[in-house]
Write a protein that holds these residues in place. Structure first.
Motif, short mmCIF file in Angstrom:
data_model
loop_
_atom_site.label_atom_id
_atom_site.label_comp_id
_atom_site.label_asym_id
_atom_site.label_seq_id
_atom_site.Cartn_x
_atom_site.Cartn_y
_atom_site.Cartn_z
N SER A 583 14.06 -19.14 -95.44
CA SER A 583 14.52 -17.97 -93.92
C SER A 583 15.43 -16.83 -94.59
O SER A 583 16.26 -16.29 -94.29
CB SER A 583 15.70 -18.76 -93.02
OG SER A 583 15.04 -19.58 -92.22
N HIS A 585 14.16 -12.94 -97.12
CA HIS A 585 13.93 -12.37 -98.26
C HIS A 585 14.52 -11.03 -98.79
O HIS A 585 15.75 -11.03 -98.24
CB HIS A 585 12.80 -11.81 -97.26
CG HIS A 585 12.97 -10.55 -96.13
ND1 HIS A 585 12.99 -10.68 -95.16
CD2 HIS A 585 12.91 -9.32 -96.34
CE1 HIS A 585 13.79 -9.36 -94.36
NE2 HIS A 585 13.42 -9.16 -95.35
N VAL A 586 13.30 -10.72 -99.77
CA VAL A 586 13.99 -9.96 -100.83
C VAL A 586 14.23 -8.05 -100.32
O VAL A 586 12.96 -7.41 -99.71
CB VAL A 586 13.12 -10.03 -102.10
CG1 VAL A 586 13.53 -9.07 -102.86
CG2 VAL A 586 13.48 -11.35 -102.38
N GLY B 192 14.56 -9.42 -106.08
CA GLY B 192 12.91 -10.64 -106.23
C GLY B 192 12.30 -11.50 -107.57
O GLY B 192 11.55 -12.25 -106.45
N PHE B 573 28.84 -19.95 -95.37
CA PHE B 573 28.35 -18.25 -95.16
C PHE B 573 29.19 -17.78 -96.05
O PHE B 573 30.15 -17.59 -96.85
CB PHE B 573 29.22 -17.46 -93.89
CG PHE B 573 28.06 -18.32 -92.52
CD1 PHE B 573 26.68 -17.92 -92.31
CD2 PHE B 573 28.94 -19.55 -91.63
CE1 PHE B 573 26.60 -18.58 -90.92
CE2 PHE B 573 28.39 -19.74 -90.39
CZ PHE B 573 26.99 -19.51 -90.14
N VAL B 574 28.16 -16.59 -96.72
CA VAL B 574 29.25 -16.16 -97.99
C VAL B 574 29.59 -13.91 -97.66
O VAL B 574 28.81 -13.81 -95.89
CB VAL B 574 28.34 -15.63 -98.89
CG1 VAL B 574 27.90 -17.33 -99.59
CG2 VAL B 574 26.94 -15.15 -99.14
N LEU B 579 25.26 -10.97 -100.70
CA LEU B 579 23.52 -10.82 -100.45
C LEU B 579 23.40 -9.49 -100.75
O LEU B 579 22.16 -9.33 -101.70
CB LEU B 579 23.59 -11.69 -99.13
CG LEU B 579 24.16 -12.71 -98.30
CD1 LEU B 579 23.46 -12.76 -97.06
CD2 LEU B 579 23.33 -13.74 -99.02
N LEU B 582 22.57 -9.40 -104.70
CA LEU B 582 21.35 -9.87 -105.00
C LEU B 582 19.39 -9.85 -103.81
O LEU B 582 18.72 -10.09 -104.37
CB LEU B 582 21.71 -11.61 -104.08
CG LEU B 582 22.97 -12.27 -105.14
CD1 LEU B 582 22.53 -13.41 -104.25
CD2 LEU B 582 22.40 -12.66 -106.11
N SER B 583 20.43 -8.78 -103.53
CA SER B 583 19.23 -8.35 -102.86
C SER B 583 18.61 -8.45 -101.83
O SER B 583 17.32 -8.90 -101.99
CB SER B 583 17.99 -7.33 -103.77
OG SER B 583 18.82 -6.25 -104.88
N ILE B 584 19.09 -9.69 -101.40
CA ILE B 584 18.42 -11.01 -100.47
C ILE B 584 18.76 -10.55 -98.68
O ILE B 584 20.26 -10.35 -98.42
CB ILE B 584 17.99 -12.10 -100.96
CG1 ILE B 584 19.19 -12.50 -100.60
CG2 ILE B 584 17.57 -12.45 -102.41
CD1 ILE B 584 20.00 -13.98 -101.31
N HIS B 585 18.50 -10.80 -97.90
CA HIS B 585 18.44 -10.49 -96.67
C HIS B 585 18.91 -11.92 -95.87
O HIS B 585 17.27 -12.77 -96.37
CB HIS B 585 19.67 -10.14 -95.95
CG HIS B 585 18.59 -8.98 -95.33
ND1 HIS B 585 17.34 -8.21 -95.32
CD2 HIS B 585 17.26 -9.49 -94.84
CE1 HIS B 585 16.38 -7.55 -95.19
NE2 HIS B 585 16.21 -9.07 -93.30
N VAL B 586 19.50 -12.45 -94.76
CA VAL B 586 19.08 -13.64 -93.98
C VAL B 586 18.01 -12.92 -92.74
O VAL B 586 18.06 -12.44 -92.42
CB VAL B 586 19.78 -14.61 -93.54
CG1 VAL B 586 19.32 -15.84 -92.85
CG2 VAL B 586 20.80 -15.27 -94.80
N ASP B 587 16.66 -14.10 -92.96
CA ASP B 587 15.99 -13.76 -91.68
C ASP B 587 16.42 -14.23 -90.18
O ASP B 587 16.50 -12.89 -89.45
CB ASP B 587 14.78 -14.14 -91.86
CG ASP B 587 13.51 -13.72 -92.99
OD1 ASP B 587 14.03 -12.25 -93.03
OD2 ASP B 587 12.72 -13.64 -93.56
N ALA B 588 16.91 -15.01 -89.43
CA ALA B 588 17.94 -15.11 -88.97
C ALA B 588 18.98 -14.97 -88.24
O ALA B 588 19.09 -15.23 -89.42
CB ALA B 588 17.76 -17.25 -88.35
N ALA B 590 21.80 -15.05 -87.86
CA ALA B 590 22.55 -15.72 -88.31
C ALA B 590 24.00 -16.12 -87.41
O ALA B 590 24.63 -15.50 -86.74
CB ALA B 590 24.35 -15.86 -89.28
#
Lengths: 596, 596
Positions: A583, A585-586, B192, B573-574, B579, B582-588, B590
């Motif tokens: 869950s 994505h970048v 990525g 959670f952080v 995040l 890290l260039s990411i994020h969570v889809d759902a 939270a």
């Protein structure tokens, strides 16, 4: 290959084996084809043995030998024989014998090598890391990896004898960033939540003390997501140690015993029974660093008193300011230095913030050159304080205390190397003690923990520490060796009330403390024992023991300075399915996946 | 506390210490206030010592003693004295003596405990895991963690004596998912891209063999992102071993020696010099499992021949189909079983796919009940083949071979427990050998590697393996103990051409192979030696040695079945900042961050 399994290694045959039939398994290390006769140097982990294919060997042996190339993996059956007297090779442990080949079996072949195993040092490091499996075949890497095994084993042997338990702490933990960035691991089962990889087992080892394990250690893998910087690795190994009901000296005694055991057993070197102790202030005053290389002298002397009475206005101004000081360093024989050489020393000083490097030479006629003219009237005192004599050079830095000392420390390090003052075979350990507990962060205008927030203040400062945090010394210590910091440790706070006062001084709110370290503070509510510990870095220890200047040389599969493993191309792109399952994505558009 | 540092532990005082003054440091384990006199049982890692506060003690001692509560961490100075004859406690190693308190110092206090340390087994497991630091204070946990240390140390001691090097392989590697899901670690520096945590050091240990290290081991942390399932942990520890120039028997000899050493040194138990060997086919035919518990009998017999001649049409139909078989199990004394008991056994059989469990009893009058009427004419043969006599029960399953055997295996396991046939103090090791190399995946309609794709086929099958992959046996073995699989291993493929044929059989394209295992295949181009290995699980070994039924009982800080650590609430959670970096994020979306 059942009938061609080795009956001896390539490192074990001596003239007492002459006449016996053996099977050797290994790699073709060198090949010399002298027409009628072929010499094969066969290598395995244990050594090299010379195999001879003679003119009267069976055709099957001769034709098989003709197929061989470097690094083929082969099994050879043959008879051991003593070499003729003139042919004995005293430099090889097996140099008295050779094996006359009777059967050769090629187990697997090798393509052309990207670099010669023996001559690895000629290859670029990234090529060596890409073909690390070949690089590791070199005697040099084999020996360092063997030493690493041996050191780790001896550490465990010693700590076991001292009744320590090795206890594994988890690798997937809660993120409690401190010091460096945490590596994060997305949880698939709980989308949006993350594990972190430990920067060290610090909180867990303190919890183990609360649990009453008394003496804990672990050779632990630690992870820091730091930017590439010279000789750092994003994962490193430390000998993590914690003890209950102890004071600083108990930790010192343990570590002195442990290093003594390790050096004796692995290098047959006798270390002193105890290591000298130098206060942080003395280390900075004498060597301009908190990790002095004590294999050479060149200690600083305080020059403030003389400078204050000199005619040199620059120093007098500095000394009139808070924390202003002047330090002097005598360079034996340095009167011969050219202006260019002195300029290079000044460059070194400037890397630590000095605005300049003042100097004067001592000649038969007196003080000469540089700032000598300002000290003419004080010549006798200058010579007496610095210990300088004819032919020497005196270097001076005036600045705020730390800047002056650290700058002159850089000069001292350069001189140590340039003047070849260092005995490379020596290991000089020392404890650096009495560190300040807090450091002033002038950027954020607040006090910070110099080491970490769980370090105990020295008892005499506890009552009044809020009045002058900068003056508080911590029960905190480093072990240094040959100019490297090898270990850092402290006695920890076990009193929740004292811990709250520390959090308060560094501006850490109770909520923040609870959020970050709640589980440790929770544990401390149930009778935490006095405890303390230390954590020598295994990579750096091995680097020093092996006489290397990079920790990559003592790690089997290191990352390069960009955090990349050229052998397996980690990190790399992953399947979209893997990210969907997590869950996440970048955000940034990822570049095209590479071919590999 | 410098003047109250311990001079003895709570486990070491005996009557020979009577009269001497000691300082003890530890925790208040039990408190008995008899009005005039108070008894404090003081505990540390080494044991428990009784401290007495007497009526004529100084007021400062008596008032301090009155403040004490359970689990306070204290330092006590006192005089050792022999207990009066009637008061000696033979169950405590220190039961001959007590310490008469002269000074008591409270080091830290404890809040009220969530459960009594001594009575941990009454507390819910999640509460114990939340307060793991208290749970670990129990004698039971202390002893298991000590045993774990001791076992790991003895493993290293043995492997070191056998010239193995312990070599650390990286934790941040390339993702090469196989078997289970990889845990991924986002790279901050290369957005990525991801590192993965190793499911095992498999590829690296094979590379170390290519590098010529000859004998490698590592007590390695391994990570599998699997769904919660009973007794799995997302991180576990294995004793990872690999050797060059060996065949299967060399691996067996090593492991038999290693376990012999470990059991002798840690539990003072003598294991047999060699472990019995059972082929996979025999294990399934006799015990209905590839990890048989050999501490009891109840072996199956083949009943197909009799069934084919019986009047029982169900079995006759089964036997007429491919791979159809009938297996029988004699239950001594089972003729007394009620219908309900037999039904429970049938339930067990059905968990492995059996459609039913046929049965008949042997009474003084002959075969009786269940399917007895179909076997009337064959009574003598039934008794002879099964070995059954009057009072016994005969259980039968007819089905395809694996289903019939595994189903009856579940029945056998249940009987072993129900009939208390198992000597819990016994350790019964065995090698399971001659496993099939490939398994048919009927869902995807293709062959799969039964173990992993690097396993060597047994030599006699190599030439023709493409013709009948299902018949190919691998050079692959398991070590089982007491019904658990303790280790899995194999001889590996070291020939790139043979490796390609295996990839081909399991439908793995050269591109896919290159993408996933490119760096290993690359290494194999340069002369890979014959090699093989094995990897005993340390957690499960400890569980068996400690007589526990969950590996969580032998891990200091385990996760629960949901992959959560209730102590530190990992995963969690952080900060958004982490995040973003890290260039990411969570889809759902939270859920709201929890308070902790």
């Amino acid at each position: 290959m059942e009938n061609m399994k080795r009956t001896a290694t390539c490192g074990g045959l001596t003239s007492s084996d002459a006449g016996s039939e053996v099977v050797l398994n290994g790699w073709v290390h060198r090949l010399r084809d002298h027409g009628e006769i072929t010499f094969i140097n066969l290598r395995d982990r244990y050594g090299v043995t010379q195999v001879v294919v003679e003119p009267d060997s069976a055709e099957s042996v001769r034709s098989r030998a003709a197929e061989l190339k470097l690094e083929y993996c082969v099994a050879i059956r043959g008879t051991v024989r003593r070499r003729p007297d003139g042919m004995v090779n005293a430099e090889m442990p097996t140099g008295e014998v050779e094996v006359v080949a009777q059967e050769i079996s090629i187990l697997t072949r090798s393509e052309t090598l990207p670099f010669m195993i023996d001559e690895r040092s000629d290859a670029r490091e990234d090529l060596r890391l890409q073909y690390r499996f070949l690089d590791l075949r070199s005697f040099s890497m084999q020996e360092k990896i063997r030493l690493r095994h041996d050191v780790a084993f001896r550490v465990r042997e010693y700590l076991n004898s001292q009744h320590f338990y090795e206890i594994e702490t988890p690798t997937l933990i809660r993120s409690t960033p401190e010091g460096a960035r945490d590596f994060l691991v997305p949880s698939r089962v709980q989308p949006g939540k993350f594990y972190a990889l430990p920067q060290s087992p610090q909180l867990y080892k303190q919890i183990l003390m609360v649990s009453g394990f008394d003496r804990y250690f672990q050779i632990a893998h630690c992870f820091r997501d730091e930017d590439a910087r010279g000789d750092r690795q994003i994962e490193h190994t430390q000998i993590d140690i914690e003890m209950s009901f102890v004071s600083r000296d108990d930790v010192f005694t343990l570590i002195e015993g442990m290093f003594g055991h390790v050096f004796k057993k692995t290098l047959d070197r006798q270390l002193p029974a105890t290591f000298e102790r130098i206060s942080y202030d003395d280390a900075v005053n004498l060597y301009g660093t908190d990790k002095p290389d004590l294999r050479f002298g060149l200690e600083f002397v305080d020059f403030a008193e003389i400078a204050a009475r000199s005619d040199f206005q620059v120093f007098k101004t500095i000394l009139s300011e808070p924390a202003g000081t002047v330090k002097a360093l005598r360079v034996p024989g340095g009167a011969e230095y050219s202006r260019k050489q002195i300029q290079e020393l000044e460059e070194a000083a400037k890397t630590f913030g000095a605005k300049g490097l003042a100097w004067m030479k001592v000649t038969a006629d007196g003080l000469d050159g540089g700032v000598a003219r300002f000290f003419g009237a004080l010549k006798a005192e200058v010579l007496s304080v610095t210990g300088a004599g004819v032919g020497d050079l005196i270097l001076l830095v005036g600045d705020k205390w730390q800047t002056a000392c650290f700058s002159l420390g850089a000069v001292r390090s350069k001189l140590g190397r340039d003047l070849k003052l260092i005995d490379q075979s020596e290991f000089r350990f020392a404890w650096i003690i009495d560190f300040p507990l807090f450091e002033w962060n002038s950027g954020e205008n607040k006090w910070e923990a110099a080491h970490h927030m769980f370090t105990m203040p020295q008892e005499r400062f506890i009552e009044t520490m809020e009045n002058d945090p900068g003056a508080v010394k911590g029960d905190l210590y480093d072990l240094v060796c040959n100019g490297y910091e090898l270990a850092s440790g402290s006695i920890r706070i076990n009193d929740p009330e004292l811990q709250k006062r520390i959090f308060n001084i560094v501006g850490f709110s109770p909520e923040e403390a609870e959020r970050r370290f709640g589980f440790l503070l929770n544990a401390f509510r149930f009778g935490a024992p006095p405890h303390g510990g230390i954590a020598p870095g295994l990579d750096r220890l091995l680097m020093i023991m092996a006489g290397e200047s990079s920790i990559r040389e003592v790690i089997a599969f290191p990352k390069n300075t960009a955090g990349v493993s050229p052998m397996d191309d980690a990190p790399n792109f992953v399947d979209d399915k893997q990210l969907r399952e997590l869950s996440i994505h970048v955000d940034a558009p990822a570049p095209e996946p590479s071919g590999r």
